[in-house]
Scaffold this active site. Structure first.
Site, short mmCIF file in Angstrom:
data_model
loop_
_atom_site.label_atom_id
_atom_site.label_comp_id
_atom_site.label_asym_id
_atom_site.label_seq_id
_atom_site.Cartn_x
_atom_site.Cartn_y
_atom_site.Cartn_z
N ASN A 14 20.95 69.78 38.56
CA ASN A 14 21.17 70.36 39.97
C ASN A 14 19.99 71.76 40.43
O ASN A 14 19.22 71.80 41.94
CB ASN A 14 22.47 70.68 41.02
CG ASN A 14 22.24 68.65 41.05
OD1 ASN A 14 22.48 68.21 42.28
ND2 ASN A 14 24.12 68.53 40.25
N ILE A 40 16.39 72.82 35.41
CA ILE A 40 15.42 71.89 34.36
C ILE A 40 15.55 72.10 32.76
O ILE A 40 14.89 73.82 33.48
CB ILE A 40 14.55 70.83 35.03
CG1 ILE A 40 14.57 70.40 36.11
CG2 ILE A 40 14.28 69.92 34.10
CD1 ILE A 40 12.99 70.16 36.79
N GLY A 93 27.61 59.91 34.10
CA GLY A 93 26.22 60.99 33.44
C GLY A 93 25.51 61.39 32.15
O GLY A 93 26.61 61.56 31.54
N VAL A 135 18.18 67.62 33.36
CA VAL A 135 17.27 67.97 35.04
C VAL A 135 18.83 67.99 35.32
O VAL A 135 19.62 67.15 35.79
CB VAL A 135 16.65 66.83 35.95
CG1 VAL A 135 16.64 67.19 37.27
CG2 VAL A 135 15.68 66.44 35.28
N ASP A 138 24.48 63.79 31.53
CA ASP A 138 24.75 64.97 31.16
C ASP A 138 26.09 65.25 30.45
O ASP A 138 26.30 66.07 29.03
CB ASP A 138 24.89 66.21 32.48
CG ASP A 138 25.53 65.57 33.80
OD1 ASP A 138 25.81 64.09 33.55
OD2 ASP A 138 25.45 66.70 34.02
#
Length: 256
Positions: free
Chosen positions: A9, A12, A107, A7, A109
């Site tokens: 900004n 997705i 994070g 997910v 990611d």
């Protein structure tokens, strides 16, 4: 079957893996969607791709947008009732060594991108992840993640330029003219943002290598990569699915 959910900004990404990535679905990130909205959005897309939801038994979920997590994760559990779900967090085991001041700030990611690069390309490696924000990540010659740079991405730069400069219009970043033909305002803005970002990534990679004292592999990923891909030097490896691949590797390491 395993599913990786990333997910971001802006978008997705859903990556379905068997031994490799077999299907990918990308939808826009919308913080106003409820659980039912996500279910109704994803259900026909999965059917269109001939994905048997019952065959998905493990899912790893990564998000930088907390506003969508409750609704989206609820829809995912409703869609894939047989699946175990792992949510990325800084305590996940990784193949690479994490050596930063505060591990809790990392994070999911970033963890996934680093894991993907470590497994696919080894180290030392520099990774540019071009999304809403541009991230420059370093895996040193010991396989350690020690530093990261975070910069406004190209879309943010374009938006801020038009919002903060009254006489400058909004622009997209497609159809960039050769640098010697940017002879009007729109082309000047497009060229400035795209060529400027390209040179910034190159320059930061060079600066990293001078600071480290050795050459590194150069890997680039993220949705905004398409804006500069045609201008990249030959020593860049482009992998749009690096984070999805890294998520599956994290899942393999951490699944019960």
């Amino acid at each position: 079957m395993k599913l990786a959910v990333d997910v971001g900004n802006t978008t997705i990404a859903f990556g379905l893996f068997n031994d490799s990535l077999v299907e990918k679905i990308i939808v826009s990130t919308d913080i106003n969607k409820a659980q039912d909205d996500f279910f109704l959005l994803l259900s026909p897309l999965l059917k269109e791709k001939n994905i048997d939801r019952k065959e998905v038994n493990k899912i790893i979920y990564c998000s930088v947008v907390p506003q969508v997590d409750e609704a989206l994760r609820g829809a995912i559990k409703e869609l894939f009732i047989n699946a175990e779900v792992i949510v990325t967090n800084p305590q996940l085991k990784t193949d690479f060594v994490i050596n930063v001041q505060n591990k809790e700030e990392i994070g999911g990611d970033l963890l996934a991108g680093l894991e993907g690069a470590y497994k696919l390309y080894g180290y030392p490696t520099l990774i540019a992840d071009l999304g809403t924000a541009t991230k420059i990540l370093s895996l040193n010659d010991k396989g350690e993640f020690t530093t990261c740079l975070i910069i406004p991405g190209m879309d943010i730069s374009a938006s801020l330029l038009s919002n903060k400069a009254a006489l400058l219009p909004s622009v997209g970043l497609d159809d960039v003219k050769p640098i010697n033909k940017c002879n009007n305002t729109i082309d000047a803005m497009k060229g400035g943002i795209v060529y400027g970002h390209l040179e910034m990534v190159d320059g930061l990679f060079n600066r990293y290598e001078k600071a480290l004292g050795y050459k590194c592999k150069h890997v680039i990923t993220g949705g905004a990569t398409h804006n500069i891909e045609q201008f990249l030097k030959d020593d860049y490896v482009v992998n749009y699915d690096l984070v999805l691949y890294g998520l599956i590797e994290l899942l393999n390491i951490n699944a019960k």
